[in-house]
Design a protein around this motif. Sequence first.
Motif, PDB file in Angstrom:
ATOM      1  N   VAL A   1       0.848  -1.207   0.000  1.00 58.19           N
ATOM      2  CA  VAL A   1       0.000   0.000   0.000  1.00 58.19           C
ATOM      3  C   VAL A   1       0.878   1.250   0.000  1.00 58.19           C
ATOM      4  CG1 VAL A   1      -1.689   1.340   1.334  1.00 58.19           C
ATOM      5  CG2 VAL A   1      -1.955  -1.145   1.094  1.00 58.19           C
ATOM      6  N   ALA A   2       1.944   1.230   0.817  1.00 58.11           N
ATOM      7  CA  ALA A   2       2.838   2.387   0.891  1.00 58.11           C
ATOM      8  C   ALA A   2       3.481   2.643  -0.463  1.00 58.11           C
ATOM      9  CB  ALA A   2       3.914   2.143   1.955  1.00 58.11           C
ATOM     10  N   ARG A   3       3.986   1.592  -1.082  1.00 59.29           N
ATOM     11  CA  ARG A   3       4.679   1.760  -2.361  1.00 59.29           C
ATOM     12  C   ARG A   3       3.729   2.306  -3.427  1.00 59.29           C
ATOM     13  NH1 ARG A   3       5.560  -3.186  -3.844  1.00 59.29           N
ATOM     14  NH2 ARG A   3       6.933  -3.529  -2.066  1.00 59.29           N
ATOM     15  N   ALA A   4       2.545   1.684  -3.513  1.00 58.63           N
ATOM     16  CA  ALA A   4       1.607   2.084  -4.567  1.00 58.63           C
ATOM     17  C   ALA A   4       1.143   3.529  -4.369  1.00 58.63           C
ATOM     18  CB  ALA A   4       0.402   1.141  -4.572  1.00 58.63           C
ATOM     19  N   THR A   5       0.760   3.882  -3.141  1.00 60.53           N
ATOM     20  CA  THR A   5       0.187   5.216  -2.927  1.00 60.53           C
ATOM     21  C   THR A   5       1.249   6.307  -3.093  1.00 60.53           C
ATOM     22  OG1 THR A   5       0.399   4.875  -0.528  1.00 60.53           O
ATOM     23  CG2 THR A   5      -1.749   4.445  -1.514  1.00 60.53           C
ATOM     24  N   THR A   6       2.463   6.019  -2.674  1.00 60.89           N
ATOM     25  CA  THR A   6       3.546   7.004  -2.863  1.00 60.89           C
ATOM     26  C   THR A   6       3.913   7.110  -4.340  1.00 60.89           C
ATOM     27  OG1 THR A   6       4.355   6.633  -0.625  1.00 60.89           O
ATOM     28  CG2 THR A   6       5.900   7.632  -2.171  1.00 60.89           C
ATOM     29  N   ASP A   7       3.968   5.976  -5.026  1.00 56.89           N
ATOM     30  CA  ASP A   7       4.248   5.999  -6.475  1.00 56.89           C
ATOM     31  C   ASP A   7       3.179   6.785  -7.229  1.00 56.89           C
ATOM     32  OD1 ASP A   7       6.529   4.548  -6.184  1.00 56.89           O
ATOM     33  OD2 ASP A   7       5.745   2.680  -7.040  1.00 56.89           O
ATOM     34  N   ASN A   8       1.925   6.625  -6.817  1.00 58.09           N
ATOM     35  CA  ASN A   8       0.834   7.344  -7.492  1.00 58.09           C
ATOM     36  C   ASN A   8       1.026   8.853  -7.376  1.00 58.09           C
ATOM     37  OD1 ASN A   8      -0.344   4.894  -8.093  1.00 58.09           O
ATOM     38  ND2 ASN A   8      -1.799   4.956  -6.376  1.00 58.09           N
ATOM     39  N   LEU A   9       1.364   9.288  -6.168  1.00 52.02           N
ATOM     40  CA  LEU A   9       1.566  10.725  -5.967  1.00 52.02           C
ATOM     41  C   LEU A   9       2.762  11.208  -6.791  1.00 52.02           C
ATOM     42  CD1 LEU A   9       0.711  13.310  -4.620  1.00 52.02           C
ATOM     43  CD2 LEU A   9       2.011  12.644  -2.590  1.00 52.02           C
ATOM     44  N   ARG A  10       3.827  10.425  -6.810  1.00 49.91           N
ATOM     45  CA  ARG A  10       5.003  10.812  -7.593  1.00 49.91           C
ATOM     46  C   ARG A  10       4.680  10.872  -9.077  1.00 49.91           C
ATOM     47  NH1 ARG A  10       9.624   7.014  -4.814  1.00 49.91           N
ATOM     48  NH2 ARG A  10      10.638   8.669  -3.656  1.00 49.91           N
ATOM     49  N   ARG A  11       3.855   9.930  -9.536  1.00 49.47           N
ATOM     50  CA  ARG A  11       3.485   9.914 -10.959  1.00 49.47           C
ATOM     51  C   ARG A  11       2.718  11.191 -11.297  1.00 49.47           C
ATOM     52  NH1 ARG A  11      -0.223   6.018 -11.105  1.00 49.47           N
ATOM     53  NH2 ARG A  11       1.402   4.590 -10.395  1.00 49.47           N
ATOM     54  N   LEU A  12       1.797  11.584 -10.406  1.00 49.82           N
ATOM     55  CA  LEU A  12       1.034  12.813 -10.636  1.00 49.82           C
ATOM     56  C   LEU A  12       1.955  14.034 -10.635  1.00 49.82           C
ATOM     57  CD1 LEU A  12      -2.022  11.918  -8.425  1.00 49.82           C
ATOM     58  CD2 LEU A  12      -2.196  12.674 -10.805  1.00 49.82           C
ATOM     59  N   LEU A  13       2.920  14.035  -9.727  1.00 49.74           N
ATOM     60  CA  LEU A  13       3.816  15.187  -9.627  1.00 49.74           C
ATOM     61  C   LEU A  13       4.805  15.233 -10.786  1.00 49.74           C
ATOM     62  CD1 LEU A  13       4.521  15.074  -5.797  1.00 49.74           C
ATOM     63  CD2 LEU A  13       3.327  16.897  -7.027  1.00 49.74           C
ATOM     64  N   GLY A  14       5.108  14.081 -11.353  1.00 43.50           N
ATOM     65  CA  GLY A  14       6.046  14.031 -12.464  1.00 43.50           C
ATOM     66  C   GLY A  14       7.373  14.653 -12.085  1.00 43.50           C
ATOM     67  N   ALA A  15       7.907  15.457 -12.977  1.00 44.28           N
ATOM     68  CA  ALA A  15       9.222  16.054 -12.761  1.00 44.28           C
ATOM     69  C   ALA A  15       9.199  17.092 -11.640  1.00 44.28           C
ATOM     70  CB  ALA A  15       9.701  16.704 -14.050  1.00 44.28           C
ATOM     71  N   ARG A  16       7.985  17.534 -11.228  1.00 47.06           N
ATOM     72  CA  ARG A  16       7.904  18.570 -10.194  1.00 47.06           C
ATOM     73  C   ARG A  16       8.083  18.019  -8.785  1.00 47.06           C
ATOM     74  NH1 ARG A  16       4.113  19.172 -13.832  1.00 47.06           N
ATOM     75  NH2 ARG A  16       2.842  17.781 -12.594  1.00 47.06           N
ATOM     76  N   GLY A  17       7.991  16.716  -8.623  1.00 41.96           N
ATOM     77  CA  GLY A  17       8.072  16.148  -7.281  1.00 41.96           C
ATOM     78  C   GLY A  17       9.455  16.280  -6.676  1.00 41.96           C
ATOM     79  N   PRO A  18       9.515  16.396  -5.352  1.00 45.57           N
ATOM     80  CA  PRO A  18      10.841  16.481  -4.700  1.00 45.57           C
ATOM     81  C   PRO A  18      11.435  15.079  -4.588  1.00 45.57           C
ATOM     82  CG  PRO A  18       9.097  16.689  -3.070  1.00 45.57           C
ATOM     83  CD  PRO A  18       8.421  16.510  -4.399  1.00 45.57           C
ATOM     84  N   LEU A  19      11.723  14.491  -5.741  1.00 47.67           N
ATOM     85  CA  LEU A  19      12.091  13.083  -5.774  1.00 47.67           C
ATOM     86  C   LEU A  19      13.398  12.814  -5.041  1.00 47.67           C
ATOM     87  CD1 LEU A  19      11.147  12.154  -9.443  1.00 47.67           C
ATOM     88  CD2 LEU A  19       9.830  11.819  -7.344  1.00 47.67           C
TER      89      LEU A  19
END
Length: 256
Positions: free
Chosen positions: A234-252
């Motif tokens: 659940v942690a991996r999927a939900t965090t990945d989803n947010l990162r996907r939405l943020l794209g290059a803008r996320g504080p990866l």
Amino acid sequence: MILADAHVHLHAYADPSGIVTRARARGVHLLVAVSIDLASSRRSIDLAAQFAGVVAAVGFHPSWLTAPLTPADLTALEQLARHPSVGFIGEIGLDGVEAKLSVEDQRQAFRAQLDLADRLGLPVNLHIRDAFPTAIAEFAARGLPSAGAVVHYFVGDSALAGQLLDLGLYLSVGKPVIRPENAALRAAIRGIPLDRLLLETDAYPLPGRTTEPADIGDIAREVARLRGCSLEEVARATTDNLRRLLGARGPLGAVE
Ligand SMILES: [Zn+2]
């Protein structure tokens, strides 16, 4: 394991450093600091600059609007939205309970902010309360913003979840999933594809509301239990989803 809070009102706390520290101590390293108006949007951007792992959402919340949006309001919002710390337009939407504006004026503000999101290639964080038929009609007519859209604090049943998922929306869920009396919501959680689910606290400093981003793990654990999968999944999927939405803008870089 990295957890993410997709919707928290950091702007409303005099000093959110304790909240961010406690969140990190419990594995919550990515926070979306949502806003309700121009002043809170400016503050969210400042906080995103101050704290690694915090990304700002800027926008006009439908319940906080006291007059129709003007071109000057939109120009000011656009200037803020172009800041590199901004990852979402939000929270924006339609409110059938608390709003001071008519549905028509809310819809005008909503459309203008969806157009802005499209122009800037930003995803949106949606506040839709007692207004789903209107919102669904809106998205059916115009489509979703191209960078995606999240329905924040989803508390509906499987039928509503299905309609929203069919439109392509992500659903973000909070602490209500933990409460046994919310049987229809808990049943809906079992049917939401993991690649469309986000977690949030909607934390806000109100008397009697004690939740904060550190609690995301409690929500994740219950979602895992309801779905019969692991907390890590659940942690991996939900965090990945947010990162996907943020794209290059996320504080990866900040969250690894
Ligand atoms: Zn909120």
